[in-house]
Scaffold this active site. Structure first.
Site, PDB file in Angstrom:
ATOM      1  CG  ASP A  47      -0.364  -0.266   2.515  1.00 49.28           C
ATOM      2  OD1 ASP A  47       0.874  -0.405   2.595  1.00 49.28           O
ATOM      3  OD2 ASP A  47      -1.115  -0.336   3.509  1.00 49.28           O
ATOM      4  CG  ASP A 454       2.675   0.594  11.589  1.00 48.42           C
ATOM      5  OD1 ASP A 454       1.991   1.258  12.390  1.00 48.42           O
ATOM      6  OD2 ASP A 454       2.503   0.626  10.365  1.00 48.42           O
TER       7      ASP A 454
END
Length: 742
Positions: A47, A454
């Site tokens: 993405d 993340d």
């Protein structure tokens, strides 16, 4: 429609760039595609990190780096990809990052006739959302398996269906297709991330259908709708369309695949469009010849609290298929396998007696040890989450892959599933999809400290470690994302980092160069994000937070507001003189008492915005200030500043790195003779050298972290938003040694 071309095989480059090997992927892989006839040929789309091609040793090669320059940074958002079943050399992708205001650029369809070595591109008259909600649906782009000249692309934002009849060179709207999708995740979020029409979900050609006008007559298109029709069919090669009769209308379709021997469609559904949501769902089979729908949802009763995403068919064994939970946040994801067309299913795991599970698999992560150390071994979700990509190699029933929000899992013994003897391995070697938020290189200390989104962050002690995936991420505490990192110039083993999540202290320090960490309790539970600066003797922290303005802590005391420094200002510490800190937004601010008080420094002639500040790693009082008109230098603790040569303007992140002998190089992201990219100077800006070159993209340069090595001559590191950390060896003469004497 605008046509642009990229002929990249012979492009010049200024340095040879390679990835620092964090390993394990690091981000969401929403799509994986195997070529149906070429053994071992597969691609993964991400993405925010572009496309990758699978190698014979289970590693991956990035193939879109050259396309993501500063202007076309959105190319690394891939919303769909398609392979030509009749030509293994060809690959297509729909690229673009966002459909809202975050991305000013329209999307493009890129195409390659040499497996991604070189690319051409066609600009679309609308945006493409590779990092938008619903990005795991698909594939939205498809090549007619009976006519390689025909492609169909399902757009977002209510733009409908687009068709190419010349192999992807030009596209035009399919006016006859009017079911363009109506679902908007949050209609009140006008212009925001969740405020756009989701659009089309998939395009599937029926390779068993008769030709109509030289193209496949039957085509299926799915839309992001859950109250009316969501699957449409054309029997005349797209001239007319109608909803499939009797179809489910409760859920959103995610993946759709044709099983040609059975002449059947398999479709996974969820009550959310993904990749994060979904609390229920279904799996359906559609018999094309009989026009019959069959609900084949695995019968798990009250345990069905998630939707279905990933869908794989075994081309060598018709009737064998697998589906995956889209999001089962506890206790784990679930993967189902059927060998009788969905009549019955076996699961990857099942309860024996809570909390004990019977597992049909084992997990190993030798290519990325931190994946096991920080996730698999400590999290109940061992199979992953956000599973939209799930594929079985059409030429090898034992070979399978699936994408998660963290990595690519898979293996080569899938047919042992029924016997409960499957090994699932992290197979994302070469995929570096990390969003890098800050970098540091410590003179006489750790070669590279990388704060990432993340996955917390990683330490590489020496240059020799750059090609080895770390054993552990930054942990104890492990921040969801580390947004800033810095070191104490007079105590190189002492490091500080800050994290991005309220609810616990988001400051941690290390006394062994970032190998181990301890939380700083005085940071409280409400401050988070931003940049950080550590005093030369490691006794004071100045934190330009993302939540609470600029804060300061001295001698371990609680963090207090620094009202004299504007919120969001870049901050830096002098690396040799303990009391000095630097900050600024419109003007340079200097503190000589550990950040307690601040005064305005020298003038920045012609500049209206400070974008970065760095202190010389080994020289007291020497600082460099990056502004909208270029770089300024001070050798007297910011009291006076002198503009460097004007060859590079509007500079963003800057850094110093060792050159030859005791010289130093200055690196800067800015606009120079070759346009906006990375430059270096060894003569205080009298001349600037393009070290990025034409063949290496870094995405949007205005936010890329940058650091020159403080230990290795001519080595420079660049952090990206989605392609991890790159590094290169630069051959440029350094700054005169007499300008850097301590």
């Amino acid at each position: 429609m605008k046509l642009t071309a990229f002929l990249l095989a012979a492009s010049a480059h200024a340095a040879d760039w390679t990835n620092v090997r964090i390993g394990g992927g690091g981000g969401f892989v929403p799509g994986i595609s195997f070529h149906p006839t070429e053994a071992g040929l597969a691609y993964a789309r991400t993405d925010i990190g572009g496309l990758y091609r699978l190698n014979g040793d289970d590693s991956w090669t990035p193939i879109t780096d050259s396309l993501a320059d500063s202007e076309n940074w959105n190319t690394w958002g891939v919303d769909a990809m398609a392979l030509d079943p009749q030509d293994p050399e060809k690959i297509y992708a729909a690229v673009g990052m966002y459909t809202n205001s975050w991305d000013p650029n329209n999307g493009r369809i890129i195409r390659s006739s040499d497996r991604g070595e070189t690319w051409d591109a066609t600009e679309l008259p609308f945006k493409v959302g590779g990092n938008m909600p619903g990005r795991g649906m698909g594939e939205r782009l498809a090549v007619d398996p009976q006519n390689s000249s025909v492609l169909l692309f399902g757009a977002r934002s209510g733009k409908g269906l687009y068709r190419s009849d010349d192999g992807g060179v030009t596209f035009s709207a399919v006016e006859s297709f009017t079911g363009v999708g109506t679902y908007i995740p949050n209609p009140s979020d006008v212009g925001g991330y969740n405020g756009d029409i989701q659009g089309l979900a998939f395009v599937t050609f029926d390779s068993t259908s008769d030709l109509v006008g030289g193209a496949s007559g039957r085509i299926f298109v799915g839309t992001a709708d859950n109250e009316t029709a969501s699957v449409y069919v054309s029997e005349d090669a797209g001239a007319t369309w109608a909803p499939l009769e009797g179809q489910p209308d409760r859920y959103f379709p995610h993946k759709c695949k044709l099983e040609p021997t059975e002449k059947a469609l398999y479709i996974t559904y969820a009550d959310g469009t993904g990749p994060y949501d979904g609390t229920s769902g279904a799996v359906w089979r559609y018999d094309i010849a009989g026009a019959k729908w069959t609900d084949i949802t695995p019968d798990i009763g009250e345990d069905l609290f998630y939707g279905f995403g990933g869908l794989a068919l075994d081309a060598k064994n018709p009737g064998t298929l697998m589906v995956a939970s889209l999001n089962s946040w506890w206790p784990d994801a679930q993967i189902f396998r059927s060998t009788d067309s969905g009549a019955t299913w076996t699961t990857a795991w099942e309860w024996v007696a809570y909390p004990d599970m019977k597992l049909r698999y084992s997990t190993t992560t030798p290519r990325a040890p931190w994946v096991n150390e920080n996730f698999v071994s400590v999290d109940s979700k061992k199979l992953g989450w956000m599973i939209e990509a799930l594929e079985i190699d059409p030429l090898d029933s034992d070979h399978w892959l699936y994408g998660t929000g963290l990595t690519v899992f898979g293996g080569r013994d899938l047919t042992g599933w029924e016997a409960g003897k499957v090994n699932i391995e992290s197979l994302a070697d070469g995929i570096e999809e990390f969003a890098v938020l800050a970098l540091a290189s410590v003179p006489g200390g750790s070669e590279l400290l990388a704060a990432v989104g993340d996955d917390s962050g990683f330490t590489f002690a020496t240059k020799g470690d750059l090609d080895t995936s770390p054993k552990t991420a930054w942990s104890n505490p492990m921040f969801t994302s580390s947004t800033g990192v810095d070191f104490a110039g007079n105590s190189p083993a002492k490091v500080v980092r800050v994290g991005n999540m309220a609810g616990s202290p988001q400051v941690a320090t290390s006394s062994d160069g970032g190998a181990t960490w301890a939380a700083v309790s005085s940071a409280g539970n409400v401050h988070f994000g931003g940049r950080v600066a550590y005093s030369a003797d490691a006794d004071t922290i100045v934190w330009s937070s993302g939540s609470s303005g600029v804060l300061r802590s001295a001698a371990g005391a609680a963090f207090e507001a620094v009202s004299a420094v504007p919120s969001g200002a870049p901050v830096a510490s002098d690396k040799k003189e303990n009391g000095y800190f630097y900050a600024g937004s419109e003007a340079l601010l200097v503190s000589s008492d550990g950040g307690a008080t601040w005064a305005e420094g020298g003038a920045l002639a012609g500049a209206s915005k400070i974008q970065d500040i760095v202190a010389h790693p080994v020289v007291a009082g020497e600082i460099y200030v990056s502004t909208d008109v270029g770089v300024f230098r001070s050798t007297d603790f910011g009291a006076t500043l002198e503009a460097l040569g004007a060859g590079v303007t509007n500079t963003h992140r800057i850094s110093l790195g060792v050159g030859s002998g005791d010289s130093w190089l200055l690196y800067a992201f800015g606009t120079g003779a070759a346009g906006p990219r990375l430059y270096t100077t060894g003569d205080l800006g009298a001349s600037w050298t393009d070290v990025q070159g034409d063949s290496q993209g870094f995405g949007a340069i205005d936010a890329n972290p940058l650091v020159g090595s403080a230990n290795e001559p001519g080595v420079v590191y660049v952090g990206t938003n989605g392609r991890g950390v790159f590094y290169a060896q630069v051959a440029v003469e350094g700054l005169p040694s007499n300008s850097t004497e301590a």
